[in-house]
Design an enzyme around this catalytic site. Structure first.
Site, PDB file in Angstrom:
ATOM      1  N   LYS A  78       1.041  -1.220  -0.013  1.00 57.01           N
ATOM      2  CA  LYS A  78      -0.052  -0.089   0.149  1.00 57.01           C
ATOM      3  C   LYS A  78       0.936   1.230   0.087  1.00 57.01           C
ATOM      4  CE  LYS A  78      -0.591   0.493   4.777  1.00 57.01           C
ATOM      5  NZ  LYS A  78      -1.633   0.724   6.049  1.00 57.01           N
ATOM      6  N   ASP A  79       2.175   1.171   0.494  1.00 56.00           N
ATOM      7  CA  ASP A  79       3.059   2.392   0.656  1.00 56.00           C
ATOM      8  C   ASP A  79       3.888   2.290  -0.849  1.00 56.00           C
ATOM      9  OD1 ASP A  79       2.276   2.854   3.103  1.00 56.00           O
ATOM     10  OD2 ASP A  79       3.949   1.550   3.769  1.00 56.00           O
ATOM     11  N   ARG A 126      -7.553   8.907   4.295  1.00 55.72           N
ATOM     12  CA  ARG A 126      -8.931   8.102   3.768  1.00 55.72           C
ATOM     13  C   ARG A 126      -9.613   7.872   5.226  1.00 55.72           C
ATOM     14  NH1 ARG A 126      -9.232   2.838   5.388  1.00 55.72           N
ATOM     15  NH2 ARG A 126      -7.001   2.729   4.838  1.00 55.72           N
ATOM     16  N   ARG A 127      -8.924   7.228   5.968  1.00 56.86           N
ATOM     17  CA  ARG A 127      -9.369   6.899   7.448  1.00 56.86           C
ATOM     18  C   ARG A 127     -10.206   7.887   8.048  1.00 56.86           C
ATOM     19  NH1 ARG A 127      -4.224   3.273   9.143  1.00 56.86           N
ATOM     20  NH2 ARG A 127      -4.766   1.294   8.271  1.00 56.86           N
ATOM     21  N   ARG A 144       1.319  10.522  13.925  1.00 57.05           N
ATOM     22  CA  ARG A 144       2.398   9.651  13.408  1.00 57.05           C
ATOM     23  C   ARG A 144       3.052   8.746  14.465  1.00 57.05           C
ATOM     24  NH1 ARG A 144       5.518  10.704   9.123  1.00 57.05           N
ATOM     25  NH2 ARG A 144       6.234   8.465   9.569  1.00 57.05           N
ATOM     26  N   ARG A 150       1.353   4.437  18.501  1.00 57.67           N
ATOM     27  CA  ARG A 150      -0.040   5.002  18.487  1.00 57.67           C
ATOM     28  C   ARG A 150      -0.857   4.167  19.371  1.00 57.67           C
ATOM     29  NH1 ARG A 150      -0.969   5.944  12.039  1.00 57.67           N
ATOM     30  NH2 ARG A 150       1.115   6.834  11.453  1.00 57.67           N
ATOM     31  N   CYS A 239      -0.760   7.392  -2.468  1.00 56.81           N
ATOM     32  CA  CYS A 239      -1.402   6.421  -1.407  1.00 56.81           C
ATOM     33  C   CYS A 239      -1.925   7.339  -0.361  1.00 56.81           C
ATOM     34  CB  CYS A 239      -0.226   5.514  -0.807  1.00 56.81           C
ATOM     35  SG  CYS A 239       1.315   6.186  -0.177  1.00 56.81           S
TER      36      CYS A 239
END
Length: 327
Positions: A78-79, A126-127, A144, A150, A239
Site C-alpha cells: 500500500k506504500d 482516507r481513514r 504519526r 499509536r 497512497c
C-alpha cells in the site's frame, strides 16, 4: 548463496520481512539474511499527507536494491507508488494478511459507542474521511509513529482510540488491542492493504532467487492488489489520497469495490465492477459493470476492472470531490 532481504528498520517492517525470509528458507532451503535500511519516512515526524505519501517509505529501499546491496526488498504494497521504477520490478506478491482496518479504543469501546467529543487518532486522510462520515461529533487527531507509539496514545489517555490496520497488528502480535474490526464492504481500506510486494532488479536472476520468488507468489493476492492499485494509477492518485478499495479474486473472477471520499466526510462516490477472465460478453446491455475479456489472464482482467471502475468514478466527479493528484 544467501539471499539478502532489504527492509525498513521499523519493528513492523522487520517482522514482515522476517516472515518472508523464513518462508523462503522453509520452502526452498535457500538461506536468507535481513538487511535493514533507514528511510526518510521512518525518521520524519511530519504527517503522512504532508510528506506526500507516495514513495516516502520506498525510495531508500529501491536505491539500496539498485546499488546491489541486497537481492530483494520487502515493501508494504500500500506504500508503493503505482508507477514503474526504472530498473526494478515486482517479483512476487505473497498471500495477503487481513486487509481490514480496526479500532483500538479504551475500555473496549467501538466507533458507535465512543462518547461525543472522543479523540480518535489516524495519520490517513482516507481513514479520517471515513471516521468523519460516521461520527461528526468526534475529534479526529492527525498522528504519526509506529504501531506501539499509536497504541500508547490510547494507553496514556491522550487519545480515546486509534485506527490501525489489522495486518500490522497481527504481524506484531498486537491483535488483542482491537476493539472493533471494520467490514470491508462498508469500510474499504487502502489499495493493497495487508499485501506485501517483493521487488527485485529487472535482470536475469540466480536460480536461488528465481526459486525463492516462485515459492512465495500468490496469484490471487497479486490480482486483487493489481485491481485495487489500478484505481490509484488511473486517478493519478497517491497512497495518501482518500480512496478505499477492496477486490475479491475467486477462480477466474475479479470483483472490485472502490470509493472516493470528501476529506471532511461530507460525501463519497462508490461503485463495484466485476469480470471473469476468458468470459465473452453474452449480449449488448447485459451486466453493464461486467468487463469482457475473451482471452485475458487474471492479472490483465484485474487491470481492466480497476480501469473501468476508476473511469466511472472520474465520470461521476471524483476529481472534484477529493484531492487526488500528488504534487
Amino acid at each position: 548463496m544467501t539471499l539478502r532481504v532489504g527492509t525498513r528498520g521499523s519493528a513492523l517492517a522487520l517482522a514482515q520481512a522476517g516472515d518472508i525470509a523464513r518462508e523462503i528458507t522453509e520452502r526452498t532451503g535457500v538461506p536468507t539474511e535481513l538487511v535493514p535500511v533507514t528511510t526518510h519516512g521512518d525518521v520524519s515526524r511530519e504527517s503522512l499527507s504532508s510528506l506526500g505519501g507516495t514513495g516516502v517509505f520506498a525510495s531508500a529501499l529501491r536505491e539500496f536494491l539498485l546499488a546491489g546491496n541486497c537481492d530483494l526488498v520487502v515493501h508494504s504494497m500500500k506504500d508503493l507508488p503505482t508507477a514503474a521504477y526504472p530498473g526494478l520490478r515486482i517479483g512476487a506478491v505473497p498471500v495477503r494478511a487481513d486487509a481490514r482496518d480496526t479500532l483500538c479504543a479504551r475500555d473496549g469501546l467501538t466507533l458507535a459507542t465512543l462518547p461525543a467529543g472522543s479523540r480518535v487518532g489516524t495519520g490517513s486522510p482516507r481513514r479520517a474521511a471515513q471516521l468523519a462520515s460516521r461520527r461528526q461529533d468526534i475529534e479526529i487527531v492527525d498522528i504519526r509513529g509506529n504501531v506501539d507509539t499509536r497504541l500508547n496514545f490510547v494507553s496514556s489517555g491522550e487519545l480515546d482510540a486509534v485506527v490501525l490496520a489489522a495486518a500490522g497488528l497481527g504481524r506484531l502480535g498486537r491483535s488483542e488491542r482491537v476493539t472493533e474490526y471494520f467490514d470491508l464492504d462498508s469500510w474499504p481500506t487502502a489499495p493493497a492493504q495487508g499485501a506485501l510486494a517483493i521487488e527485485v532488479r529487472d535482470e536475469e536472476h540466480s536460480d536461488d532467487l528465481a526459486r525463492a520468488l516462485a515459492s512465495i507468489q500468490d496469484e490471487a493476492t497479486h490480482a486483487a492488489a493489481v485491481a485495487e492499485r489500478r484505481i490509484l494509477f488511473r486517478l493519478e492518485a497517491g497512497c495518501a489520497a482518500p480512496i478505499g478499495a477492496h477486490a475479491v479474486v475467486e477462480n477466474n473472477s475479479v470483483t472490485l469495490h472502490g470509493a472516493v471520499y470528501a476529506p471532511d466526510g461530507s460525501g463519497q462516490l462508490a461503485s463495484t465492477h466485476s469480470a471473469v477472465a476468458g468470459a465473452p460478453r453474452t449480449g449488448a446491455g447485459e451486466a453493464e459493470d461486467f468487463v469482457s475479456l475473451s482471452s485475458a489472464s487474471i492479472i490483465e482482467t484485474a487491470e481492466a476492472v480497476g480501469t473501468a471502475l476508476a473511469d466511472e468514478l472520474l465520470a461521476r466527479g471524483a476529481a472534484a470531490l477529493a484531492p487526488l493528484k500528488q504534487d
